[in-house]
Motif scaffolding. Structure first.
Motif, short mmCIF file in Angstrom:
data_model
loop_
_atom_site.label_atom_id
_atom_site.label_comp_id
_atom_site.label_asym_id
_atom_site.label_seq_id
_atom_site.Cartn_x
_atom_site.Cartn_y
_atom_site.Cartn_z
N GLU A 131 -24.37 -15.35 -6.88
CA GLU A 131 -24.78 -14.52 -8.00
C GLU A 131 -25.64 -13.32 -7.56
O GLU A 131 -26.41 -13.41 -6.60
N ALA A 132 -25.51 -12.23 -8.31
CA ALA A 132 -26.27 -11.02 -8.01
C ALA A 132 -27.67 -11.08 -8.61
O ALA A 132 -27.91 -11.75 -9.62
N LEU A 133 -28.58 -10.38 -7.96
CA LEU A 133 -29.93 -10.17 -8.48
C LEU A 133 -30.05 -8.76 -9.00
O LEU A 133 -29.51 -7.81 -8.42
N THR A 134 -30.78 -8.58 -10.09
CA THR A 134 -31.18 -7.23 -10.49
C THR A 134 -32.41 -6.84 -9.67
O THR A 134 -33.04 -7.67 -9.00
N GLY A 135 -32.76 -5.56 -9.73
CA GLY A 135 -33.96 -5.11 -9.04
C GLY A 135 -35.20 -5.89 -9.43
O GLY A 135 -35.93 -6.39 -8.56
N PRO A 136 -35.50 -6.03 -10.73
CA PRO A 136 -36.69 -6.81 -11.13
C PRO A 136 -36.64 -8.25 -10.66
O PRO A 136 -37.66 -8.81 -10.27
N PRO A 177 -33.26 5.18 -10.71
CA PRO A 177 -32.67 5.44 -9.40
C PRO A 177 -33.15 6.75 -8.77
O PRO A 177 -33.22 6.86 -7.54
N GLU A 178 -33.47 7.71 -9.62
CA GLU A 178 -33.92 9.01 -9.10
C GLU A 178 -35.26 8.91 -8.38
O GLU A 178 -35.62 9.80 -7.60
N SER A 219 -34.64 -0.26 -8.23
CA SER A 219 -34.81 0.17 -9.61
C SER A 219 -34.25 -0.90 -10.52
O SER A 219 -33.58 -1.84 -10.06
N PRO A 220 -34.47 -0.81 -11.84
CA PRO A 220 -33.92 -1.85 -12.74
C PRO A 220 -32.41 -2.00 -12.64
O PRO A 220 -31.88 -3.10 -12.85
N GLY A 221 -31.71 -0.92 -12.29
CA GLY A 221 -30.25 -0.99 -12.20
C GLY A 221 -29.70 -1.44 -10.87
O GLY A 221 -28.49 -1.60 -10.72
#
Length: 267
Positions: free
Chosen positions: A172-177, A192-193, A131-133
């Motif tokens: 570094e972290a990646l976001t979902g997108p 997330p749901e 998800s985006p988060g």
């Protein structure tokens, strides 16, 4: 309706028709990969592979986050005792290969954040739902360690070498997108749901296809991953073990616990 539930120390297996859910179940530790989880997962995967009634697996976890990655206490234990460190290398190699060789479709739903070894294993999946988060990261370098427990295998294979270097060397972290854009995740949902529903939809669809065809196709595709594994994995693990013997690795754990900046000596 779920047909059956199998409970282990650190995971649960829920079976619903031809789809099984492999669920990390240590939310109190943020599903950290301690000795129990590292040694339990390969046996569970072997059982799922041998069960002819299972045609697809969905990998999930409990709690706010998918996994905190490796357990920091294992860094200190390995630093203090070479035999403990070598046993951890052997256990980790066995775990990664259990995922890399798994012969049935594996769909992973990533809620919250995933770090380190968990992220490396997620990227062996056949579909990764985010998800985006969602946050996906391999911050080994920030802990004074080589990203050797699978990250140097899975990240370049999907994202390309230059992009893998850019993320793994900086930790570094990646976001979902971003993960979808780089080819490290496959399916982006709105919230997330929606993660579980999408993952189970994908698993149910692939389970409805003739299973011999899908499983033999995956065995062929696994050879691509296996070739990269054979070239890189053992070197990565042993270099990570070497870095674990450094003073910087211990300092990284202490700095994290004390919520302060690390003081690196390069030794």
């Amino acid at each position: 309706m779920t047909d059956a539930v199998e409970t282990y120390q650190s995971v649960e297996v829920h079976r619903n028709g031809h789809v099984a859910e492999l669920r990390l179940n240590r939310p109190d530790t943020l599903n950290a990969f301690d000795d129990t989880l590292v040694n339990e997962l390969p046996a569970v995967l072997i059982g799922l592979a041998r069960d002819t009634g299972v045609r697809a697996v969905v990998w999930t976890s409990t709690g706010r986050h998918f996994s905190a990655g490796g357990d920091m206490e294992t860094i200190l234990a390995g630093h203090a005792d070479l035999n403990v460190l070598l046993q951890g290398v052997d256990d980790g190699r066995r775990l990664f290969r259990a995922f890399a060789d798994f012969p049935k479709p594996l769909v992973t739903a990533v809620q919250g954040s995933s770090f380190g070894v968990a992220t490396s294993l997620i990227f062996t999946s056949d579909a990764v739902v985010v998800s985006p988060g969602t946050k996906l990261a391999d911050p080994h370098v920030h802990m004074g360690l080589v990203a050797g427990d699978g990250g140097c295998v899975t990240w370049p294979l999907s994202a390309g070498l230059a992009r893998a270097k850019r993320k793994l060397l900086w930790g570094e972290a990646l976001t979902g997108p971003e993960a979808v854009d780089l080819g490290l995740a496959t399916d982006l949902v709105d919230s997330p749901e929606d993660l579980h529903d999408k993952a189970f939809e994908l698993a149910t669809r692939v389970a409805a296809i003739p299973p011999i065809a899908t499983q033999l196709t995956k065995r062929a595709l696994n050879r691509v991953l296996s070739a990269n594994t054979d070239q890189v994995l053992d070197t990565g693990f042993y270099l990570e073990a070497l870095s674990n013997r450094s003073a910087d690795a211990v300092e990284a754990v202490n700095a994290f616990k004390e919520k302060r900046e690390g003081r690196w000596t390069g030794a």
